[in-house]
Motif scaffolding. Structure first.
Motif, short mmCIF file in Angstrom:
data_model
loop_
_atom_site.label_atom_id
_atom_site.label_comp_id
_atom_site.label_asym_id
_atom_site.label_seq_id
_atom_site.Cartn_x
_atom_site.Cartn_y
_atom_site.Cartn_z
N VAL A 1 0.86 -1.18 0.00
CA VAL A 1 0.00 0.00 0.00
C VAL A 1 0.90 1.23 0.00
CG1 VAL A 1 -1.67 1.35 1.32
CG2 VAL A 1 -1.92 -1.13 1.17
N ILE A 2 0.62 2.17 -0.91
CA ILE A 2 1.37 3.43 -0.96
C ILE A 2 0.43 4.55 -0.50
CG2 ILE A 2 2.57 5.08 -2.46
CD1 ILE A 2 3.21 2.69 -4.29
N VAL A 3 0.94 5.40 0.39
CA VAL A 3 0.14 6.49 0.94
C VAL A 3 0.75 7.80 0.47
CG1 VAL A 3 -0.75 7.56 3.05
CG2 VAL A 3 -0.32 5.08 2.99
N GLY A 4 0.00 8.56 -0.34
CA GLY A 4 0.50 9.87 -0.79
C GLY A 4 0.74 9.88 -2.27
N GLY A 5 0.15 10.86 -2.95
CA GLY A 5 0.15 10.84 -4.41
C GLY A 5 1.06 11.82 -5.10
N GLY A 6 2.31 11.91 -4.68
CA GLY A 6 3.25 12.80 -5.37
C GLY A 6 4.14 12.02 -6.33
N VAL B 1 3.78 -4.43 2.94
CA VAL B 1 4.65 -3.25 2.87
C VAL B 1 3.76 -2.01 2.79
CG1 VAL B 1 6.12 -1.96 1.24
CG2 VAL B 1 6.71 -4.30 1.85
N VAL B 2 4.16 -0.95 3.50
CA VAL B 2 3.49 0.35 3.36
C VAL B 2 4.54 1.39 2.99
CG1 VAL B 2 2.17 2.17 4.51
CG2 VAL B 2 1.66 -0.23 5.00
#
Length: 433
Positions: free
Chosen positions: A148-153, A236-237
């Motif tokens: 999971v990826i948090v943050g859209g840059g 994984v994060v």
């Protein structure tokens, strides 16, 4: 006795400063870093994980380079700076004296106090240690069933591409209603949403992280979504919610800090003989429409060159010129020159063209009263920096830019098919405006 220049940080800013001070002088130079022994290209980390290069290929200089150029490297973590005694104090009780000090400590990833944000398997994608953690927890899709990826840059999308290259399923949590829409105009942002989904990424817009849950061994087990309470199982994060200047060690010193280390146009702090450059430097007065802090590779390099001049007796103001940047969204290359804001400002308007294949577009910003060209975003079409730089300086008008776009194109033989289409769409828009 020769003057001792100490540089804290071995990123692009610090190393550029060291190289240029050496070109200009015989001063004693020491670079201090807690991260790695040798300078490496941070932007190349993703290609190591994707198998395009090995880590040693990310080092622009051979290990003999430092000795030959008499640049000393010291590995250590600076705990504080005694500005009166001109001494650095390290966490292992070591000390190092300096005559002039350059702070080039870069950025650290933002964390917002989420429960579980420090668990094993949670990482950013900023440091060599992050790359090592990614190899440990996400070597392949057998070991890592989902990330999971948090943050859209830009770093979030790089991490998504990296994981995707090893067939690891990715859920991408983006707080905004459309990808990077604080920066990109709507048409571009929507195109990138579609492009991310076309790579089988589970893109969740307008979605926030509530907490990260642990298994019985203290490793990541899942994340909880704030809006719905949904639990997503993952191994994984990736936390990629932007960066902040890495300056905690300066708290309690008399060096003036706010978000970053406060500097004037010559990159000098409020304390004589102390300078700050790169991601950790905060301009007292913004330069044009630029932000006071710019975490950008090329501006870090320019600051390194500028401060070297000042330290070697040729006091030079930092002048970064016209804004530009580039990045990659999976297969789509992005470039921006001048200023194209997500929403046109007062007296501004945007011309937007998109190719029918949905992977190429441009947005051109111009002044609707004077027709002056203000900036361009290009996706999927490579353009020449020096041409747009010149047109911005010459304050060319929009009609001139549209009629001469082929001069700016990097790859004219592939370009003919788009050029006439762009011009005819532009002319049609003018007639209907």
């Amino acid at each position: 006795m020769e003057e001792h220049i100490v540089i804290i940080g071995n990123g692009i800013s610090g190393v550029t400063a060291a190289r240029h001070i050496r070109k200009l002088s015989d001063k004693k130079i020491t670079i201090v870093s807690a991260e790695t022994e040798y300078f490496f290209s941070r932007t190349a980390l993703m290609y190591v994980y994707m198998g395009h290069m090995k880590f040693e290929h990310t080092q622009p200089y051979e290990n003999w380079f430092w000795k030959k150029n008499r640049i000393d490297l010291k590995k250590g973590y600076v705990k504080t700076v005694d500005t009166k005694a001109k001494t650095l104090h390290f966490d292992n009780n070591d000390a190092l004296k300096y005559d002039k000090l350059i702070i080039a400590t870069g950025s650290k990833p933002n964390k917002f106090g989420w429960p579980g944000q420090d668990l094993e398997g949670v990482m950013g994608m900023y440091h060599k240690q992050d790359l090592e953690n990614l190899e440990k927890y996400a070597p392949n899709n057998l070991a890592c069933k989902r990330a999971v990826i948090v943050g859209g840059g830009l770093i979030g999308i790089e991490l998504a591409e990296m994981l995707n290259s090893r067939n690891i399923p990715v859920t991408f949590l983006v707080r905004e209603s459309s990808f990077w829409n604080g920066v990109l105009p709507e048409g571009e942002s929507q195109m990138i949403n579609r492009h991310i989904k076309s790579h089988h990424i589970d893109l969740r817009l307008s979605t926030n992280l509530k907490e990260i849950k642990a298994d019985k061994n203290g490793k990541v087990k899942s994340v909880i979504i704030e809006e719905t309470g949904e639990e997503i199982m993952c191994y994984v994060v990736g936390l990629t919610v932007g960066v902040s200047p890495n300056i905690d060690f300066l708290k309690g010193t008399n060096i003036e800090i706010a978000k970053g280390v406060k500097v004037n146009r010559s990159l000098e702090t409020n304390i004589k003989d102390i300078y700050a450059i790169g991601d950790c430097a905060e301009q007292l007065e913004p330069i044009g429409q630029r932000r006071n802090i710019e975490a950008v590779w090329y501006t870090g390099r320019m600051m390194g060159e500028t401060v070297a001049q000042t330290i070697c007796g040729n006091r030079t103001p930092y002048n970064p010129g016209h804004w530009f940047n580039s990045a990659k969204f999976f297969d789509i290359e992005y470039q921006t020159y001048g200023w194209v804001f997500n929403k046109p400002g007062e007296n501004e308007t945007h011309f937007h063209w998109k190719h029918e294949d949905d992977t190429k577009c441009i947005t051109v910003a111009f002044n609707k009263n004077t027709n002056e060209f203000l900036g361009i975003n290009t996706f999927g079409i490579r353009m020449r920096h020096e041409v747009f730089d010149r047109w911005l300086t010459e304050k060319r008008d929009m009609d001139y830019v549209m009629q001469h776009l082929s001069e700016a194109n990097f790859d004219p033989e592939f370009y003919r098919t788009y050029e006439s289409d762009m011009l005819s769409v532009y002319k049609n828009q003018l007639q209907t405006a």
